[in-house]
Design an enzyme around this catalytic site. Structure first.
Site, PDB file in Angstrom:
ATOM      1  N   ASP A  81      -6.477  -4.885  -4.718  1.00  0.00           N
ATOM      2  CA  ASP A  81      -6.181  -3.497  -4.351  1.00  0.00           C
ATOM      3  C   ASP A  81      -4.863  -3.009  -4.949  1.00  0.00           C
ATOM      4  O   ASP A  81      -4.690  -1.815  -5.213  1.00  0.00           O
ATOM      5  CB  ASP A  81      -6.083  -3.346  -2.831  1.00  0.00           C
ATOM      6  CG  ASP A  81      -7.203  -4.002  -2.054  1.00  0.00           C
ATOM      7  OD1 ASP A  81      -7.618  -5.120  -2.430  1.00  0.00           O
ATOM      8  OD2 ASP A  81      -7.648  -3.423  -1.048  1.00  0.00           O
ATOM      9  N   ASP A 120       0.804  -1.216   0.000  1.00  0.00           N
ATOM     10  CA  ASP A 120       0.000   0.000   0.000  1.00  0.00           C
ATOM     11  C   ASP A 120       0.841   1.272   0.000  1.00  0.00           C
ATOM     12  O   ASP A 120       0.326   2.376   0.218  1.00  0.00           O
ATOM     13  CB  ASP A 120      -0.965  -0.003   1.190  1.00  0.00           C
ATOM     14  CG  ASP A 120      -2.087  -1.004   0.989  1.00  0.00           C
ATOM     15  OD1 ASP A 120      -2.598  -1.084  -0.142  1.00  0.00           O
ATOM     16  OD2 ASP A 120      -2.443  -1.720   1.944  1.00  0.00           O
TER      17      ASP A 120
END
Length: 401
Positions: A179, A118
Site C-alpha cells: 500500500d 498512510d
C-alpha cells in the site's frame, strides 16, 4: 520511447464501453449521492466501510469522539469532495472540504493517529489537492508537515519506510506493505514544493526496494515484507489481508500497478514503468468475465469467494495512469480498453445508482476478508477511486497524487 513490457495478455472479451452520455449519467448519479451526504460530512467523517450499504459515523477511537478524523481512510472522503468541486464548481463542496483541511491540520497539531505510513493517503487527497485547487497556504504547509512525519519513518540502511508500528520496537520495526507505494507521492510532491531532495530520495529508494522484494518473479506481489533495519537485509514476505502469504491479494496488486506508475511519473525510471506493466498483465489475466476481481487473485468462480469492487476501481485508475506514460501501441491500447471495461462493469453492476437506500457509491467491496471486516460492503477508498476513474474518463484531470 521503447519500453519492454509484458502487459499484453489474452483477456476476456471487452465489456462494451460506456457511451459519453452513460459516463455523464454515472458521474451525475455519484455526485448526487455526495450531495445527499454533504450536510453531515461537514462535521462527521464516515467509517471505513458501510454496514448493510450505509455509512455510519466513525466510532469513537484513539480517545476521539464519534465521527472524528481518525484512521487511515478519511482522506478518501475529502478527496471525493475535491473531485466533486472540480466537476460542479459548487462552492458548497469547497466549503466542506476546506473544513476538512482544518481538521487535518488539527490532527497533526494534536498528533492524533499519525504514527503510520498512510499519511500519504490522508494528506495528498485532502491538503495537496486543496493547495493545487485553491492555492491554500494552510493546506500546503500542512501537507509539508505530514511529509516530514512520513520521512521520519524512513530507515536509510534498509532503504524503506516502515508501514506501521513503533519505530523503536524491535518486534515491529522493518515492515513494509505494498500500500505504501500510493503514499510515496506525498514525498515526491514535497521535493517539488521545497527543492529538498531528501523527500524524493527516500520515496525513490523505497520504491526500488519494493520492486526488489514485494514483486515476485511471476509478477505477483507480497502484501508485506520484513527487513532487518540495522543491516538492511530483507527477511521474509507475508500477508496481512491476503488469502495466504504466497497468494496475490487483489487490492495489493492494484495498489502496486498504480503506485509504480506514479513513481515512474515522478522519477522517469523505466524500471517502474516496466514493473507496472508486468503487474498489470498478471492482474488482467486473472480477471473474471465481468472484469471485477475476486478479493484475492488466487480465487475464481468456483471458490464462492466475494469480488472486490474497490480493487477494480483502483486498478482502473492505475491502468489509466499507466497509459499516460506508455508509447502508442498494443500495451497502451490494452491498458485503456481494460480500464474502460472495468469502469463499465462497475457502473452497470456495482454502482448504487439504483440503490436509493445506500449512501455509498460502489457496492460489493471487501475491506479485510480474513478478519471478516467490510465484506461485500462499500468502502471509502472504493468510492473515491470509482469517482476518480469517472473523472479520468470525462475530463483532462491533474491527479492529486
Amino acid at each position: 520511447m521503447t519500453t519492454p513490457t509484458t502487459l499484453t495478455t489474452t483477456p476476456h472479451p471487452t465489456t462494451p464501453p460506456l457511451q459519453p452520455h452513460e459516463l455523464g449519467e454515472a458521474l451525475r448519479a455519484a455526485t448526487h449521492k455526495l450531495e445527499r451526504n454533504l450536510p453531515w460530512l461537514g462535521h462527521t467523517f464516515p467509517d471505513d466501510a458501510t454496514v448493510q450499504g450505509q455509512y455510519r459515523p466513525r466510532p469513537p477511537q484513539q480517545g476521539e469522539p464519534e465521527g472524528a478524523n481518525v484512521g487511515w481512510t478519511t482522506g478518501f472522503c475529502t478527496g471525493m469532495l475535491w473531485l466533486t468541486y472540480e466537476h460542479l464548481a459548487d462552492d458548497r463542496y469547497r466549503t466542506v472540504a476546506d473544513t476538512h483541511v482544518l481538521s487535518f491540520r488539527d490532527r497533526l497539531d494534536r498528533a492524533v493517529d499519525i504514527d503510520h505510513h498512510d499519511l500519504g493517503f490522508l494528506y495528498s487527497l485532502s491538503c495537496v489537492a486543496a493547495h493545487r485547487l485553491t492555492g491554500s497556504t494552510v493546506a500546503r504547509q500542512t501537507a509539508l508537515d505530514a511529509a516530514d512525519l512520513l520521512l521520519r519513518r524512513y530507515f536509510p540502511a534498509a532503504g524503506i519506510i516502515q508501514a506501521w508500528g513503533d519505530l523503536h520496537d524491535p518486534a515491529q520495526r522493518g515492515r513494509i506493505i505494498v500500500d505504501c507505494l500510493m503514499n510515496l507521492p506525498l514525498l515526491y510532491w514535497a521535493t517539488e514544493q521545497t527543492g529538498d531532495d531528501r523527500y524524493r530520495a527516500a520515496a525513490y529508494q523505497h520504491a526500488l526496494r519494493s520492486r526488489d522484494v514485494l514483486v515476485r518473479p511471476d509478477h505477483t506481489t507480497f502484501h508485506t515484507f520484513h527487513f532487518d533495519v540495522q543491516t538492511g537485509v530483507p527477511l521474509t514476505g507475508s500477508t496481512h489481508q491476503g488469502a495466504h502469504d504466497h497468494s496475490c491479494w487483489a487490492r495489493g496488486q492494484a495498489w502496486s500497478i498504480y503506485g509504480f506508475a506514479l513513481s515512474y511519473a515522478a522519477t522517469r525510471d523505466p524500471r517502474f514503468l516496466k514493473t507496472a506493466c508486468e503487474l498489470a498483465g498478471y492482474f488482467l489475466s486473472h480477471l473474471p468475465a465481468d472484469h471485477v476481481a475476486y478479493w484475492d487473485l488466487s480465487f475464481d468462480a468456483s471458490s464462492g469467494e466475494p469480488r472486490d469492487s474497490s480493487a477494480a476501481a483502483i486498478a482502473a485508475c492505475g491502468l489509466l495512469e499507466l497509459a499516460r506514460w506508455l508509447p502508442d501501441g498494443s500495451d497502451r491500447n490494452q491498458a485503456v480498453s481494460t480500464a474502460h471495461s472495468i469502469v463499465a462493469s462497475l457502473v452497470r453492476h456495482y454502482a448504487t445508482t439504483d440503490h436509493d437506500a445506500s449512501n455509498a457509491l460502489l457496492l460489493h467491496g471487501v475491506y479485510h476478508r480474513p478478519h471478516g471486516i467490510g465484506v461485500d460492503e462499500a468502502n471509502l477508498w472504493g468510492d473515491y477511486f470509482y469517482l476518480e476513474a469517472l473523472t479520468r474518463l470525462t475530463r483532462d484531470w491533474t491527479p492529486y497524487w
